[in-house]
Design a protein around this motif. Structure first.
Motif, mmCIF file in Angstrom:
data_model
loop_
_atom_site.group_PDB
_atom_site.id
_atom_site.type_symbol
_atom_site.label_atom_id
_atom_site.label_comp_id
_atom_site.label_asym_id
_atom_site.label_seq_id
_atom_site.Cartn_x
_atom_site.Cartn_y
_atom_site.Cartn_z
ATOM 1 N N ARG A 13 1.063 -0.891 -0.373
ATOM 2 C CA ARG A 13 0.070 0.053 0.043
ATOM 3 C C ARG A 13 1.355 2.024 0.305
ATOM 4 N NH1 ARG A 13 -4.233 -2.272 4.952
ATOM 5 N NH2 ARG A 13 -4.608 -4.168 3.770
ATOM 6 N N LYS A 14 1.642 1.689 -0.808
ATOM 7 C CA LYS A 14 2.619 2.559 -0.920
ATOM 8 C C LYS A 14 2.667 3.443 -2.272
ATOM 9 C CE LYS A 14 6.982 0.247 1.615
ATOM 10 N NZ LYS A 14 8.103 -0.466 1.495
ATOM 11 N N THR A 15 1.420 3.095 -2.449
ATOM 12 C CA THR A 15 0.791 3.593 -3.669
ATOM 13 C C THR A 15 -0.019 4.447 -3.493
ATOM 14 O OG1 THR A 15 -0.725 2.087 -4.796
ATOM 15 C CG2 THR A 15 1.498 1.769 -5.483
ATOM 16 N N GLU A 16 -0.609 5.473 -5.004
ATOM 17 C CA GLU A 16 -1.436 6.292 -4.796
ATOM 18 C C GLU A 16 -2.825 6.390 -4.757
ATOM 19 O OE1 GLU A 16 -1.485 10.671 -2.589
ATOM 20 O OE2 GLU A 16 -0.867 10.578 -5.042
ATOM 21 N N LYS A 17 -3.646 6.167 -5.161
ATOM 22 C CA LYS A 17 -5.229 6.047 -6.241
ATOM 23 C C LYS A 17 -6.139 7.086 -5.863
ATOM 24 C CE LYS A 17 -4.339 1.324 -5.658
ATOM 25 N NZ LYS A 17 -4.371 -0.010 -5.814
ATOM 26 N N PHE A 18 -6.310 7.749 -7.297
ATOM 27 C CA PHE A 18 -7.522 8.762 -6.703
ATOM 28 C C PHE A 18 -8.170 8.128 -8.300
ATOM 29 C CE2 PHE A 18 -4.896 10.969 -3.990
ATOM 30 C CZ PHE A 18 -5.034 11.068 -3.036
ATOM 31 N N TYR A 19 -9.600 8.262 -7.844
ATOM 32 C CA TYR A 19 -10.793 8.096 -8.965
ATOM 33 C C TYR A 19 -11.405 9.379 -9.016
ATOM 34 C CZ TYR A 19 -9.058 2.770 -9.021
ATOM 35 O OH TYR A 19 -8.419 2.050 -8.961
ATOM 36 N N TYR A 41 -8.581 8.665 -11.936
ATOM 37 C CA TYR A 41 -7.450 9.640 -12.620
ATOM 38 C C TYR A 41 -5.662 10.361 -12.068
ATOM 39 C CZ TYR A 41 -8.292 12.915 -9.040
ATOM 40 O OH TYR A 41 -8.324 13.315 -8.026
ATOM 41 N N ARG A 42 -5.795 9.445 -10.903
ATOM 42 C CA ARG A 42 -4.680 9.705 -10.348
ATOM 43 C C ARG A 42 -4.230 8.755 -9.874
ATOM 44 N NH1 ARG A 42 -4.101 14.622 -5.673
ATOM 45 N NH2 ARG A 42 -5.405 15.207 -6.843
ATOM 46 N N LEU A 43 -2.328 8.715 -10.594
ATOM 47 C CA LEU A 43 -1.568 7.469 -9.721
ATOM 48 C C LEU A 43 0.021 7.812 -9.309
ATOM 49 C CD1 LEU A 43 -1.467 4.044 -9.757
ATOM 50 C CD2 LEU A 43 -0.552 4.151 -11.599
ATOM 51 N N GLY A 44 0.200 7.476 -8.198
ATOM 52 C CA GLY A 44 1.548 7.593 -7.781
ATOM 53 C C GLY A 44 2.015 6.190 -7.002
ATOM 54 N N PHE A 45 3.058 6.596 -7.539
ATOM 55 C CA PHE A 45 4.508 5.450 -6.959
ATOM 56 C C PHE A 45 5.308 5.511 -7.087
ATOM 57 C CE2 PHE A 45 3.753 5.196 -11.371
ATOM 58 C CZ PHE A 45 4.405 4.743 -12.072
ATOM 59 N N TYR A 46 6.379 4.744 -6.710
ATOM 60 C CA TYR A 46 8.323 4.919 -5.951
ATOM 61 C C TYR A 46 9.005 4.405 -7.231
ATOM 62 C CZ TYR A 46 7.798 7.045 -1.027
ATOM 63 O OH TYR A 46 7.462 7.651 -0.478
ATOM 64 N N HIS A 47 9.536 5.253 -8.321
ATOM 65 C CA HIS A 47 9.556 4.885 -9.397
ATOM 66 C C HIS A 47 10.616 3.565 -9.038
ATOM 67 C CE1 HIS A 47 12.985 3.580 -13.037
ATOM 68 N NE2 HIS A 47 11.646 4.424 -13.820
ATOM 69 N N PHE A 92 1.325 10.692 -12.197
ATOM 70 C CA PHE A 92 0.283 11.199 -13.080
ATOM 71 C C PHE A 92 -0.464 11.669 -12.829
ATOM 72 C CE2 PHE A 92 4.197 8.043 -12.946
ATOM 73 C CZ PHE A 92 4.425 9.236 -14.541
ATOM 74 N N GLU A 93 -1.306 12.610 -13.537
ATOM 75 C CA GLU A 93 -3.295 13.175 -13.301
ATOM 76 C C GLU A 93 -3.552 13.072 -15.059
ATOM 77 O OE1 GLU A 93 -5.433 16.571 -10.992
ATOM 78 O OE2 GLU A 93 -3.257 15.075 -10.198
ATOM 79 N N ILE A 94 -4.779 12.820 -15.609
ATOM 80 C CA ILE A 94 -5.525 12.730 -16.409
ATOM 81 C C ILE A 94 -5.854 13.803 -16.543
ATOM 82 C CG2 ILE A 94 -3.705 10.694 -17.826
ATOM 83 C CD1 ILE A 94 -6.621 9.229 -17.015
ATOM 84 N N GLU A 95 -6.839 13.721 -17.182
ATOM 85 C CA GLU A 95 -7.979 14.736 -17.505
ATOM 86 C C GLU A 95 -9.290 13.425 -17.839
ATOM 87 O OE1 GLU A 95 -7.480 17.620 -20.539
ATOM 88 O OE2 GLU A 95 -6.548 19.245 -20.379
ATOM 89 N N GLU A 96 -10.296 14.339 -17.478
ATOM 90 C CA GLU A 96 -11.368 13.353 -17.981
ATOM 91 C C GLU A 96 -11.642 12.697 -19.370
ATOM 92 O OE1 GLU A 96 -14.568 15.981 -14.724
ATOM 93 O OE2 GLU A 96 -14.996 15.157 -17.052
ATOM 94 N N PRO A 97 -11.974 11.675 -18.983
ATOM 95 C CA PRO A 97 -11.898 11.097 -20.735
ATOM 96 C C PRO A 97 -12.672 11.834 -21.313
ATOM 97 C CG PRO A 97 -11.298 8.847 -18.906
ATOM 98 C CD PRO A 97 -11.550 10.321 -18.094
ATOM 99 N N GLU A 98 -13.125 11.186 -23.014
ATOM 100 C CA GLU A 98 -14.332 12.078 -23.493
ATOM 101 C C GLU A 98 -15.920 11.241 -22.527
ATOM 102 O OE1 GLU A 98 -15.673 11.487 -27.513
ATOM 103 O OE2 GLU A 98 -14.163 10.431 -27.427
#
Length: 316
Positions: free
Chosen positions: A165-171, A280-286, A295-301
């Motif tokens: 649980r070291k990653t970050e996941k936002f929706y 829409y947002r994903l974080g992790f350690y390389h 990383f974050e993206i805009e809303e898909p179509e």
């Protein structure tokens, strides 16, 4: 074909057998379901049926015997995907709604893996021939960010991060109903549904599942709420199950309680076959440098179209 498992469903209305099974068991395509029916892998009320067009009625018990997996040959396919980042160890891609992540019986082509094999030179081998590079997954009807491993070292390290649980996941999520509290945490265990083995449910015998949410906007006249959601655990269908359990199913998600007649037809047409749930947002350690990456993206179509419709049809 040898049998590895069996699942049973109860029909709610009169419809074709192959259509009912294709909607009830989405891991298989309708064409593959038809093939299984014709080969005698389907029973209705305990009797073998080999006619895909057979009409079943409400209350009928339909049993699907799952054959053992066949060895799949996965070919590269020029399927457009958005690669937002790539280096020698990883790639970060946007999976669109409607694209299955990896091949399975009935989905031997047209998957994210087929696309990755075409667009990315190297992928890790840990997932085998069917799942090269696949560290985590999103449901077919869900769009959003995924990180892909390009070598086995990166794969192992990323899997470890997800497990610890070291990653970050936002929706971003649109749910039916007006969520009362501005902020909340859903802390309910999730496990296999006691009756329908293709579904999951909140139950005491399940695994810990923690979902945190913030209300971004309430469309009270339309009885819909826009949420930002962070998941602290990665249970299958976690967001869909958790919000359904508190009476707020995800828009478009008929598996967990969304009723298509609960929204205007114009909005229903915009939804298509997508769940209004985007990673829409994903974080992790390389995995090599250890540097935190986000990383974050805009809303898909599809999500954006639905969001704009709600803004236009909701009074201030």
């Amino acid at each position: 074909m040898k049998i590895s498992d069996a699942v049973e469903f109860t029909a709610q209305k009169e419809e074709r057998l192959d259509r009912f099974l294709a909607e009830s068991y989405t891991d298989f395509s309708r064409s593959y379901i038809k093939k299984l029916i014709e080969k005698g892998f389907v029973y209705v009320n305990g009797e073998e049926v080999r006619k895909p067009s057979k009409k079943i009625k409400g209350g009928d018990r339909v049993t699907l015997f799952i054959p053992e997996p066949e060895e799949l040959k996965v070919e590269p396919e020029n399927i457009p995907i958005d690669i937002v980042y790539e280096d020698r160890d990883i790639a970060v891609v946007v999976k669109p709604c409607g694209l299955v992540v990896h091949p399975s019986p009935g989905y031997t082509s047209g998957t994210l893996v087929n696309a990755l094999l075409y667009h990315i030179r190297d992928l890790s081998s840990i997932g085998g021939v069917e799942r090269p590079g696949i560290v985590h997954r999103l449901d077919k009807e869900t769009a959003g960010l995924m990180v892909v491993a390009k070598n086995d070292m990166a794969h192992r390290e990323l899997v470890k991060q997800f497990q610890e649980r070291k990653t970050e996941k936002f929706y971003k999520v649109l749910v039916k109903g007006v969520v009362g509290e501005d902020y909340g945490i859903i802390d309910k265990p999730i496990g296999r549904h006691p009756v329908d083995r293709k579904k999951f449910s909140v139950n005491e015998g399940g695994k810990e599942a923690l979902t945190e949410f913030w209300v971004l906007k309430r469309y009270e006249k339309l009885d819909i709420t826009l949420l930002k959601v962070k998941i602290h655990t990665g249970r299958t269908h976690q967001i869909r199950v958790h919000f359904s359990s508190i009476g707020h199913p995800v828009l478009g998600d008929r598996t967990y309680g969304f009723k298509r007649n609960s929204v205007p037809e114009e909005l229903l047409n915009l939804l298509g076959n997508c769940n209004m749930l985007i990673a829409y947002r994903l974080g992790f350690y390389h995995p090599l440098s250890g540097k935190w990456m986000s990383f974050e993206i805009e809303e898909p179509e599809t999500f954006r179209s639905v969001h704009l419709w709600l803004e236009e049809h909701s009074p201030d």
